[in-house]
Each structure stands twice: as C-alpha cells, then as structure tokens.
Design a protein around this motif. Structure first.
Motif, PDB file in Angstrom:
ATOM      1  N   ALA A 265      -5.820  10.633   7.196  1.00  0.00           N
ATOM      2  CA  ALA A 265      -5.841   9.344   7.498  1.00  0.00           C
ATOM      3  C   ALA A 265      -7.128   9.334   8.877  1.00  0.00           C
ATOM      4  N   ASN A 266      -8.272   8.312   8.563  1.00  0.00           N
ATOM      5  CA  ASN A 266      -9.013   8.216   9.467  1.00  0.00           C
ATOM      6  C   ASN A 266      -8.343   7.128  10.613  1.00  0.00           C
ATOM      7  N   SER A 267      -9.196   6.913  11.670  1.00  0.00           N
ATOM      8  CA  SER A 267      -8.785   5.937  12.467  1.00  0.00           C
ATOM      9  C   SER A 267      -8.588   4.551  12.086  1.00  0.00           C
ATOM     10  N   ALA A 268      -9.609   4.255  11.176  1.00  0.00           N
ATOM     11  CA  ALA A 268      -9.461   2.837  10.759  1.00  0.00           C
ATOM     12  C   ALA A 268      -8.308   2.511   9.850  1.00  0.00           C
ATOM     13  N   ALA A 269      -7.765   3.607   9.147  1.00  0.00           N
ATOM     14  CA  ALA A 269      -6.518   3.400   8.444  1.00  0.00           C
ATOM     15  C   ALA A 269      -5.428   3.137   9.382  1.00  0.00           C
ATOM     16  N   SER A 270      -5.319   3.792  10.626  1.00  0.00           N
ATOM     17  CA  SER A 270      -4.107   3.358  11.338  1.00  0.00           C
ATOM     18  C   SER A 270      -4.049   2.072  11.689  1.00  0.00           C
ATOM     19  N   THR A 271      -5.203   1.388  11.902  1.00  0.00           N
ATOM     20  CA  THR A 271      -5.318   0.058  12.209  1.00  0.00           C
ATOM     21  C   THR A 271      -5.072  -1.111  11.194  1.00  0.00           C
ATOM     22  N   TYR A 272      -5.285  -0.505  10.056  1.00  0.00           N
ATOM     23  CA  TYR A 272      -4.700  -1.181   8.612  1.00  0.00           C
ATOM     24  C   TYR A 272      -3.443  -1.493   8.866  1.00  0.00           C
TER      25      TYR A 272
ATOM     26  N   ARG B 153      -1.819   7.447  13.646  1.00  0.00           N
ATOM     27  CA  ARG B 153      -2.309   8.408  12.568  1.00  0.00           C
ATOM     28  C   ARG B 153      -1.171   9.236  12.535  1.00  0.00           C
ATOM     29  N   GLU B 154      -0.659   9.916  13.602  1.00  0.00           N
ATOM     30  CA  GLU B 154       0.579  10.882  13.466  1.00  0.00           C
ATOM     31  C   GLU B 154       1.811  10.309  12.723  1.00  0.00           C
ATOM     32  N   GLN B 155       2.080   9.140  12.659  1.00  0.00           N
ATOM     33  CA  GLN B 155       3.110   8.505  11.880  1.00  0.00           C
ATOM     34  C   GLN B 155       2.518   8.255  10.395  1.00  0.00           C
ATOM     35  N   LEU B 156       1.391   8.137  10.072  1.00  0.00           N
ATOM     36  CA  LEU B 156       1.087   8.231   8.577  1.00  0.00           C
ATOM     37  C   LEU B 156       1.007   9.481   8.032  1.00  0.00           C
ATOM     38  N   LEU B 157       0.359  10.367   8.595  1.00  0.00           N
ATOM     39  CA  LEU B 157       0.390  11.668   7.856  1.00  0.00           C
ATOM     40  C   LEU B 157       2.107  11.973   7.444  1.00  0.00           C
ATOM     41  N   GLY B 158       1.978  12.587   6.156  1.00  0.00           N
ATOM     42  CA  GLY B 158       3.332  12.999   5.689  1.00  0.00           C
ATOM     43  C   GLY B 158       4.132  11.906   5.195  1.00  0.00           C
ATOM     44  N   ASN B 159       3.925  10.672   5.361  1.00  0.00           N
ATOM     45  CA  ASN B 159       4.573   9.761   4.692  1.00  0.00           C
ATOM     46  C   ASN B 159       4.207   9.399   3.393  1.00  0.00           C
ATOM     47  N   GLY B 160       5.324   8.754   2.770  1.00  0.00           N
ATOM     48  CA  GLY B 160       4.813   8.072   1.359  1.00  0.00           C
ATOM     49  C   GLY B 160       3.873   7.034   1.566  1.00  0.00           C
ATOM     50  N   PHE B 161       2.754   7.004   0.686  1.00  0.00           N
ATOM     51  CA  PHE B 161       1.800   6.003   0.813  1.00  0.00           C
ATOM     52  C   PHE B 161       2.331   4.549   0.586  1.00  0.00           C
ATOM     53  N   ILE B 162       2.845   4.367  -0.834  1.00  0.00           N
ATOM     54  CA  ILE B 162       3.491   3.198  -1.398  1.00  0.00           C
ATOM     55  C   ILE B 162       4.500   2.724  -0.405  1.00  0.00           C
ATOM     56  N   GLU B 163       5.196   3.417   0.417  1.00  0.00           N
ATOM     57  CA  GLU B 163       6.340   2.989   1.326  1.00  0.00           C
ATOM     58  C   GLU B 163       5.481   2.126   2.614  1.00  0.00           C
ATOM     59  N   LEU B 164       4.159   2.199   2.716  1.00  0.00           N
ATOM     60  CA  LEU B 164       3.780   1.517   3.611  1.00  0.00           C
ATOM     61  C   LEU B 164       3.602  -0.055   3.328  1.00  0.00           C
ATOM     62  N   PHE B 165       3.470  -0.425   2.165  1.00  0.00           N
ATOM     63  CA  PHE B 165       3.434  -1.631   1.713  1.00  0.00           C
ATOM     64  C   PHE B 165       4.629  -2.586   1.292  1.00  0.00           C
TER      65      PHE B 165
ATOM     66  N   VAL C  69      -0.244  -1.557  -5.863  1.00  0.00           N
ATOM     67  CA  VAL C  69      -0.837  -0.431  -5.160  1.00  0.00           C
ATOM     68  C   VAL C  69      -0.680   0.508  -6.089  1.00  0.00           C
ATOM     69  N   SER C  70       0.516   0.765  -6.876  1.00  0.00           N
ATOM     70  CA  SER C  70       0.907   1.646  -7.844  1.00  0.00           C
ATOM     71  C   SER C  70      -0.132   1.700  -8.958  1.00  0.00           C
ATOM     72  N   SER C  71      -0.503   0.484  -9.323  1.00  0.00           N
ATOM     73  CA  SER C  71      -1.372   0.361 -10.642  1.00  0.00           C
ATOM     74  C   SER C  71      -3.002   1.121 -10.113  1.00  0.00           C
ATOM     75  N   ILE C  72      -3.231   0.619  -9.078  1.00  0.00           N
ATOM     76  CA  ILE C  72      -4.507   1.261  -8.513  1.00  0.00           C
ATOM     77  C   ILE C  72      -4.527   2.615  -8.445  1.00  0.00           C
TER      78      ILE C  72
ATOM     79  N   GLU D 291      -2.491  -9.076   0.526  1.00  0.00           N
ATOM     80  CA  GLU D 291      -2.464  -9.121   2.227  1.00  0.00           C
ATOM     81  C   GLU D 291      -1.398  -8.207   2.681  1.00  0.00           C
ATOM     82  N   GLN D 292      -1.894  -7.816   3.828  1.00  0.00           N
ATOM     83  CA  GLN D 292      -1.019  -6.669   4.528  1.00  0.00           C
ATOM     84  C   GLN D 292      -1.084  -6.814   5.892  1.00  0.00           C
ATOM     85  N   ASN D 293      -0.146  -7.020   6.626  1.00  0.00           N
ATOM     86  CA  ASN D 293      -0.201  -7.301   8.179  1.00  0.00           C
ATOM     87  C   ASN D 293      -1.010  -8.144   8.660  1.00  0.00           C
ATOM     88  N   GLY D 294      -1.064  -9.232   7.909  1.00  0.00           N
ATOM     89  CA  GLY D 294      -2.012 -10.406   8.364  1.00  0.00           C
ATOM     90  C   GLY D 294      -3.346 -10.120   8.109  1.00  0.00           C
ATOM     91  N   LYS D 295      -3.716  -9.206   7.232  1.00  0.00           N
ATOM     92  CA  LYS D 295      -5.206  -8.784   6.767  1.00  0.00           C
ATOM     93  C   LYS D 295      -5.105  -8.959   5.280  1.00  0.00           C
TER      94      LYS D 295
END
Length: 450
Positions: free
Chosen positions: A182-189, A194-206, A214-217, A235-239
C-alpha cells in the motif's frame, strides 16, 4: 554452548535452504524456533506467538522484509524485542536498512560465517537494543558491492518514490484478498497507517454497503468502463472513490487496485444536479404567488387526463377570476394588488389537498384547480367554500393592514376523460363557464359538463 533457558526465535525467510540452516543452528543452541516463508505468514504467527528475537530476510514475496520490519517495530508487544535483518544486499543497501528500526544487519554469505554472525548478534542483543548504538552490519567485510544489484536497487527506489508521490491510492492484493502493498495515498483513503493496512483483508476495510461492489470489481465483473467517469463509484470515509483492479502476478491471482478520489468532481456534479432540480422547480412555480404556474398546470392536466382514462375516472377543472381586480389595484396600489393575488392563491391552494390535485396561477388574476376523481357536485361544494372565504381576506403585507372584501367568478367543467375528448376541450369549456359567471353579475359559480 548450551543455553539454560529456551528463548523463542522467529525466522522469516523465503529461501528454504537458508531457513533450514538457521533454524537447525539455533535449535542446537537451545533456542525454540518458528519459521515463516513470507511476511504474511509471520504476521499470522505473531497473533499467538511471542518471540524473544526476530530475524527477517529483506527480499521476500507478499509483504517484503522492509515493510515487515516497520510493522513489527510499531507493534507494542515487540517494542523490546531485538529485530535482525538477514540481507543478501547488505553491501549495497546497508544505509537504507538502518532506517527500518532494526538492531543489526547480518550479511548473507558463506553459511558458516553467517551462522557465527547470527550467534554473535544474539549474544550482543542486549547492548544492540540501546538507542545510542549505531546499527552494526555483521559479515560486511567479506562482501563487495555488485554493480547490477546497485542498479536494480536504484530502479526499485525510483519506482517507490513514484508510487509515494502520486495522489491515487495503490494497493496490491494477494489471492486470499489480503493487502501486501500500500502506498501513502492508500493510507489516507482509509485513514489508517500503512502498517495497519498490510496483512489485513482488503474487503474488510469497506462498509457492508460497499462490499458487494468492491468484490465485483476485484472479480473482474466491473472491469470494462469506457471512461473514468463511468467507473464504479462509492462513498468511503467521507470521500467519493472510483476504483479499478488490474490482474497481476504470473497466474493473474494478484490484483493491483487503484483508488481515485473524485470527491471534488462528485460534489460539483451533485451541486449541478441540485441546481438543475431547483431550476426545474422554479420553472414550474409562479414567482409572485409561489404556487404552480401555467406550465406546471398544463403538464399536470395532461398527466391526470391520461390517468383518468386508464382508471375510468372522472375529473373537474375549476377556473377562478378576481372580480374587478383592476379597480382594486387602482384604489389600493400595486403592492396591495400583489398581496391580494398571493392571498387568493393561498386560498385556492388550500383546497388542493389530494395526490393529483393542483392549484395554479393560470394568468393575471385568474387561478385554476385540477380535481381528478371529483364529481361535479364535489367541485361545486369546493367552489362555494372558496367563494365564501374570499370575502374575508386580510392583507398584512399591504401598505397598511387591509381587510379586503373581494369576490370571485368561478367556472367549472366536469368530464369523464376518454380518447374521444381532449383536455383542451375540458379547459375551454371551463373558460366559457367562467365568462358566463362574470356576465351573470360576478360573485357566482357556473358549472358545466361534457
């Protein structure tokens, strides 16, 4: 030397020969050893295993050694655990390794020498944990920088800088759906380090609402979009985010996910939609009286006429005209005249209460009511009520409070709509009834049917 107390060691290296050699060596010296062949496996182990020492290879699949070291150093349970890097690129990368927060670097070289350096690092671990000690590199004296390796590392760092500088969020997802880059921009999204993103399930962030999309994409079901504006958006986290997934890896089992913040675009689009909706409303509202205008009246009449044909219903049109309005205007002034029109408009509008009913300013001092599913007797009763109340209007916004005793002439036309009759005929008949009421002395109601 045999150790009295067994201490736990976690070895993380994707090279099976190196992993077995180091594990055998440490077990002979009475260490309890667990091994992992990549960063993800290591993170899973650490949920139930508390090591006293950790050795990490830098070059690994999935989560690389550098990222893993950063994650480990930020875990509270590992705050006081020595972390050693095993590196085949120590001669070329030593200065960058020091930034990872590790306690020592052990150069990969001849196995016997590397083994001695591993044991030396363990013996010196207590002193190496002191913050004022410069990170040592064991075994560096037997290595020489390799030009091709240096060039590859320069290219690697170049791409890392590029990934860090772009505003799009970039993530790599493995076959199990876990984040391995994950790059820095992904952390802001996701508002997560970043350390909390790595290793986690991507779908679970939504959110639960966004997960099916997200699953269909990720599955490639929403992959082909001609323009970026047509990409799936949520829409995710106000974005507001556009997302696309690109197959990666030799078997296409990994995904590169690109997140694009379209919040500014979406806010502008929504503002335009809202403005257009407001303009559409304003286009059908009379500016003076704030009830429907002639355009809205015509649209509603045609719509209700078609509905009554489908439902075999009946309907009435009522036209109301303020008697001697010009005389009132001349006597009390245009401001009072405008206030009178507003008062009559509100009086008529109060009698349009049901779905399908509509009160409108038909033009000048003339008002209209569309009354679907209304018999002639019902419309006459309504007209009489309007007529009675028009004689007791109070105009508070006139130059001075004025009790206006005005009268209305009202024409009504009743019909059972059919394809053989047009709504224009209903309207023209109501208009003729209105003029008959005015010619009959005003202040009266003339009903007709067709």
């Amino acid at each position: 030397m045999t150790r009295v107390k067994k201490e736990n060691v976690l070895l993380v290296d994707n090279h099976p020969v190196m992993l077995k050699y180091a594990a055998d060596l440490l077990e002979k010296h009475n260490y309890s050893v667990k091994t992992a062949d990549d960063g993800l496996v290591a993170l899973d182990m650490l949920r139930e295993f508390q090591p006293d020492y950790i050795f990490v290879d830098l070059i690994m699949p999935n989560i690389d050694g550098a990222s893993l070291c950063r994650i480990l150093r930020k875990m509270p349970a590992l705050k006081n655990v020595p972390i050693f890097v095993l590196s085949a690129i120590a001669a070329e990368e030593a200065c960058n390794i020091e930034e990872l927060g590790v306690n020592a670097c052990i150069a990969k070289g001849p196995l016997a020498e590397m083994g001695e350096n591993i044991l030396t690092a363990l013996d010196l671990s207590e002193s190496l944990m002191q913050s004022d000690i410069e990170m040592p590199v064991f075994g560096l004296e037997n290595l020489y920088p390799r030009g091709i390796t240096e060039e590859l590392l320069v290219i690697k760092r170049h791409f890392e800088i590029m990934l860090e500088s772009i505003s799009d969020g970039i993530l790599e997802i493995n076959a199990e759906g876990r984040i391995i880059f994950a790059n820095s921009a992904a952390s802001t999204y996701f508002s997560l380090p970043r350390e909390q993103l790595l290793g986690n399930g991507f779908i679970e962030l939504f959110t639960e609402e966004n997960r099916p999309l997200v699953s269909s994409i990720l599955a490639g079901e929403a992959a082909a979009f001609p323009t970026e504006a047509q990409m799936p958006q949520f829409e995710q986290n106000g974005k507001f985010i556009n997302m696309k997934a690109i197959a990666a890896g030799s078997a296409g089992d990994k995904k590169i996910v690109v997140l694009n913040d379209v919040t500014a675009y979406e806010k502008a689009r929504l503002a335009i939609v809202k403005a257009n909706e407001e303009l559409e409303i304003l286009a059908k509202i009379d500016g003076l009286t704030q009830i429907a205008n002639r355009r809205a009246f015509d649209d509603q009449l045609n719509r209700e006429w078609r509905r009554m044909i489908r439902e075999d219903g009946e309907m009435c049109i009522m036209l109301c005209d303020v008697d001697r309005f010009r005389d009132f205007n001349d006597r009390h002034g245009h401001m009072a005249g405008d206030e009178l029109l507003r008062a009559v408009a509100q009086l008529v509008a109060k009698n349009a209460q049901r779905p399908g009913d509509l009160a409108a300013r038909y033009g000048g001092d003339e008002f209209a009511l569309i009354l679907p599913n209304t018999p002639l007797e019902g419309a006459e009763h309504l007209a009489q009520r309007i007529l009675d109340r028009s004689r007791h209007l109070e105009l508070f916004e006139a130059p001075s409070t004025l009790k206006a005793s005005v009268t209305l002439s009202i024409g009504i036309c009743h019909s059972v709509p059919s394809k053989d009759i047009s709504p224009d005929r209903l309207l023209s008949t109501a208009d003729a009834a209105l003029y008959e009421a005015k010619n009959s002395g005003r202040n009266c109601i003339t009903p007709r049917s067709i």
